[in-house]
Design a protein around this motif. Structure first.
Motif, PDB file in Angstrom:
ATOM      1  N   ASN A 159       0.850  -1.186   0.000  1.00  0.00           N
ATOM      2  CA  ASN A 159       0.000   0.000   0.000  1.00  0.00           C
ATOM      3  C   ASN A 159       0.891   1.244   0.000  1.00  0.00           C
ATOM      4  OD1 ASN A 159      -2.640   1.422   0.275  1.00  0.00           O
ATOM      5  ND2 ASN A 159      -1.682   2.143   2.164  1.00  0.00           N
ATOM      6  N   ALA A 160       0.709   2.073  -1.023  1.00  0.00           N
ATOM      7  CA  ALA A 160       1.471   3.311  -1.134  1.00  0.00           C
ATOM      8  C   ALA A 160       0.541   4.475  -0.820  1.00  0.00           C
ATOM      9  CB  ALA A 160       2.055   3.461  -2.537  1.00  0.00           C
ATOM     10  N   SER A 161       0.965   5.380   0.054  1.00  0.00           N
ATOM     11  CA  SER A 161       0.109   6.503   0.443  1.00  0.00           C
ATOM     12  C   SER A 161       0.981   7.730   0.751  1.00  0.00           C
ATOM     13  CB  SER A 161      -0.736   6.118   1.668  1.00  0.00           C
ATOM     14  OG  SER A 161       0.101   5.859   2.781  1.00  0.00           O
ATOM     15  N   PRO A 162       0.421   8.949   0.623  1.00  0.00           N
ATOM     16  CA  PRO A 162      -0.986   9.211   0.280  1.00  0.00           C
ATOM     17  C   PRO A 162      -1.240   9.058  -1.222  1.00  0.00           C
ATOM     18  CG  PRO A 162       0.201  11.266   0.505  1.00  0.00           C
ATOM     19  CD  PRO A 162       1.167  10.186   0.891  1.00  0.00           C
ATOM     20  N   GLU A 163      -2.497   8.933  -1.593  1.00  0.00           N
ATOM     21  CA  GLU A 163      -2.926   8.850  -2.985  1.00  0.00           C
ATOM     22  C   GLU A 163      -4.103   9.796  -3.199  1.00  0.00           C
ATOM     23  OE1 GLU A 163      -3.365   4.762  -4.539  1.00  0.00           O
ATOM     24  OE2 GLU A 163      -2.621   4.075  -2.593  1.00  0.00           O
ATOM     25  N   PRO A 164      -4.008  10.755  -4.109  1.00  0.00           N
ATOM     26  CA  PRO A 164      -2.814  11.110  -4.894  1.00  0.00           C
ATOM     27  C   PRO A 164      -1.760  11.793  -4.026  1.00  0.00           C
ATOM     28  CG  PRO A 164      -4.532  12.731  -5.235  1.00  0.00           C
ATOM     29  CD  PRO A 164      -5.154  11.630  -4.387  1.00  0.00           C
ATOM     30  N   VAL A 165      -0.595  12.038  -4.624  1.00  0.00           N
ATOM     31  CA  VAL A 165       0.494  12.656  -3.895  1.00  0.00           C
ATOM     32  C   VAL A 165       1.090  13.779  -4.736  1.00  0.00           C
ATOM     33  CG1 VAL A 165       2.205  11.030  -4.782  1.00  0.00           C
ATOM     34  CG2 VAL A 165       2.635  12.211  -2.622  1.00  0.00           C
ATOM     35  N   THR A 166       1.539  14.823  -4.073  1.00  0.00           N
ATOM     36  CA  THR A 166       2.167  15.943  -4.771  1.00  0.00           C
ATOM     37  C   THR A 166       3.596  15.571  -5.173  1.00  0.00           C
ATOM     38  OG1 THR A 166       0.844  17.515  -3.506  1.00  0.00           O
ATOM     39  CG2 THR A 166       2.822  18.369  -4.587  1.00  0.00           C
ATOM     40  N   LYS A 167       3.981  15.930  -6.378  1.00  0.00           N
ATOM     41  CA  LYS A 167       5.333  15.640  -6.869  1.00  0.00           C
ATOM     42  C   LYS A 167       6.379  16.227  -5.922  1.00  0.00           C
ATOM     43  CE  LYS A 167       8.297  16.097 -10.931  1.00  0.00           C
ATOM     44  NZ  LYS A 167       8.392  16.571 -12.341  1.00  0.00           N
ATOM     45  N   GLY A 168       7.368  15.416  -5.571  1.00  0.00           N
ATOM     46  CA  GLY A 168       8.427  15.834  -4.665  1.00  0.00           C
ATOM     47  C   GLY A 168       8.140  15.548  -3.208  1.00  0.00           C
ATOM     48  N   ARG A 169       6.909  15.156  -2.902  1.00  0.00           N
ATOM     49  CA  ARG A 169       6.560  14.838  -1.516  1.00  0.00           C
ATOM     50  C   ARG A 169       6.929  13.389  -1.192  1.00  0.00           C
ATOM     51  NH1 ARG A 169       2.951  18.526   0.755  1.00  0.00           N
ATOM     52  NH2 ARG A 169       3.440  17.420   2.691  1.00  0.00           N
ATOM     53  N   THR A 170       6.876  13.057   0.095  1.00  0.00           N
ATOM     54  CA  THR A 170       7.231  11.704   0.544  1.00  0.00           C
ATOM     55  C   THR A 170       6.061  10.744   0.378  1.00  0.00           C
ATOM     56  OG1 THR A 170       8.853  12.515   2.121  1.00  0.00           O
ATOM     57  CG2 THR A 170       7.962  10.320   2.518  1.00  0.00           C
ATOM     58  N   LEU A 171       6.365   9.591  -0.159  1.00  0.00           N
ATOM     59  CA  LEU A 171       5.392   8.515  -0.316  1.00  0.00           C
ATOM     60  C   LEU A 171       5.795   7.383   0.623  1.00  0.00           C
ATOM     61  CD1 LEU A 171       2.929   7.874  -2.215  1.00  0.00           C
ATOM     62  CD2 LEU A 171       4.551   6.610  -3.643  1.00  0.00           C
ATOM     63  N   THR A 172       4.878   6.936   1.453  1.00  0.00           N
ATOM     64  CA  THR A 172       5.151   5.835   2.379  1.00  0.00           C
ATOM     65  C   THR A 172       4.582   4.542   1.803  1.00  0.00           C
ATOM     66  OG1 THR A 172       5.070   7.312   4.287  1.00  0.00           O
ATOM     67  CG2 THR A 172       4.808   4.958   4.718  1.00  0.00           C
ATOM     68  N   VAL A 173       5.422   3.537   1.704  1.00  0.00           N
ATOM     69  CA  VAL A 173       5.018   2.256   1.118  1.00  0.00           C
ATOM     70  C   VAL A 173       5.088   1.176   2.201  1.00  0.00           C
ATOM     71  CG1 VAL A 173       5.339   0.617  -0.758  1.00  0.00           C
ATOM     72  CG2 VAL A 173       6.024   3.011  -1.069  1.00  0.00           C
ATOM     73  N   THR A 174       3.939   0.622   2.544  1.00  0.00           N
ATOM     74  CA  THR A 174       3.865  -0.433   3.556  1.00  0.00           C
ATOM     75  C   THR A 174       3.424  -1.749   2.910  1.00  0.00           C
ATOM     76  OG1 THR A 174       1.586   0.150   4.078  1.00  0.00           O
ATOM     77  CG2 THR A 174       3.312   1.192   5.393  1.00  0.00           C
ATOM     78  N   GLY A 175       3.584  -2.822   3.642  1.00  0.00           N
ATOM     79  CA  GLY A 175       3.165  -4.133   3.144  1.00  0.00           C
ATOM     80  C   GLY A 175       3.398  -5.191   4.198  1.00  0.00           C
ATOM     81  N   LYS A 176       3.100  -6.425   3.834  1.00  0.00           N
ATOM     82  CA  LYS A 176       3.326  -7.527   4.770  1.00  0.00           C
ATOM     83  C   LYS A 176       3.552  -8.827   4.005  1.00  0.00           C
ATOM     84  CE  LYS A 176       1.721  -9.538   9.100  1.00  0.00           C
ATOM     85  NZ  LYS A 176       0.778  -9.401  10.228  1.00  0.00           N
ATOM     86  N   LEU A 177       4.561  -9.581   4.462  1.00  0.00           N
ATOM     87  CA  LEU A 177       4.883 -10.894   3.904  1.00  0.00           C
ATOM     88  C   LEU A 177       4.446 -11.967   4.898  1.00  0.00           C
ATOM     89  CD1 LEU A 177       6.300 -12.732   1.790  1.00  0.00           C
ATOM     90  CD2 LEU A 177       8.433 -12.345   3.058  1.00  0.00           C
ATOM     91  N   THR A 178       3.532 -12.825   4.494  1.00  0.00           N
ATOM     92  CA  THR A 178       3.078 -13.921   5.349  1.00  0.00           C
ATOM     93  C   THR A 178       3.217 -15.238   4.604  1.00  0.00           C
ATOM     94  OG1 THR A 178       0.778 -13.677   4.590  1.00  0.00           O
ATOM     95  CG2 THR A 178       1.422 -12.457   6.577  1.00  0.00           C
TER      96      THR A 178
END
Length: 256
Positions: A159-178
């Motif tokens: 999951n990448a957030s926030p969506e949408p995002v302003t160019k040059g801003r930080t995008l946080t990418v989370t996930g989980k491996l099970t």
């Protein structure tokens, strides 16, 4: 198919008593019968989850000048003399062989996690053996014609957030491996694993690796990147001997 999962409660020596006659002894050859070239699941790993039945085939080559009357295969984890899990057929009819003096014999296995895989420790390297009986009474059995992997089915999210995002801003990418746990038939986080964060630019079909992130003690993933162009983000895991490779479905992000 005969299913024999031994585990800690029973010894391999006791378990072998229950096997069919061809499996009860070490490698044997009577006459000029030969077995070779065993292949499990077309050369692919056998991947098993927590509930669904998994069916695959095992083939091997058998030869004898008089022709082959029947065949049998054996799959086991551990050693032949002391396996901790063992699968074979209940009757010769469960393995079919083509006709001729050199034939291909095929066994079909159907694996249910709740009956055939009681412990996650059964994941990893397994061995394959084969037996053939000739029409003139000769026979051959090889207990280790090769190895293959039985693996715990894996899932990976992103999951990448926030969506949408302003160019040059930080995008946080989370996930989980099970991955599947055969002890309790649940999915648990796979800790301490290197997972690639990948990006596919909008309009492209190819993902490129941006960085490598390690899962935490619960299998979680989290990292940040700088948003630059529209595209999709995903995590991709290369797999291990006990767990197959898996990639998350890409999460598209609109960069404004």
């Amino acid at each position: 198919m005969r299913r024999l999962a031994i585990g800690a409660a029973s010894s391999g020596a006791l378990a072998l008593i229950a096997l069919t006659v061809p499996a009860a002894h070490a490698d044997t050859v009577v006459g000029d019968t030969a077995v070779s070239n065993a292949v499990v699941n077309g050369g692919k790993n056998v991947v098993v989850g927590t509930t669904n039945k998994v069916t695959f085939k095992v083939t091997f080559t058998a030869s004898d000048p008089s022709g082959i009357a029947s065949g049998q295969t054996y799959l086991y984890h551990g050693t032949w003399s002391d396996p901790d899990a063992f699968w074979t057929q209940d009757s010769p009819s469960e393995t079919t062989c083509t006709t001729g003096t050199t034939v291909t014999c095929t066994s079909t296995y159907s694996i249910w996690p709740e009956y055939d895989l009681h412990y996650s420790a059964f994941a990893g390297t397994w061995h394959v053996g084969a037996y053939a009986k000739a029409k003139d009474g000769d026979s051959a059995k090889r207990t280790d014609l090769g190895t293959f992997h039985v693996q715990r089915y894996a899932k990976l999210t992103v999951n990448a957030s926030p969506e949408p995002v302003t160019k040059g801003r930080t995008l946080t990418v989370t996930g989980k491996l099970t991955r599947a746990n055969w002890d309790d038939r649940q999915y648990h986080g796979y800790a301490g694993q290197a997972v690639k964060l990948q990006f596919r630019k909008a309009g492209s079909s190819t993902y490129s690796t941006v960085k490598t992130v390690k899962t935490d003690g619960s299998g979680n993933l989290k990292t940040t990147v700088t948003a630059s162009v529209d595209g999709a983000w995903r995590y991709s895991f290369a797999g291990t001997s006990t767990t197959p490779a898996v990639s998350a479905t890409g999460d598209s992000v609109d960069v404004r």
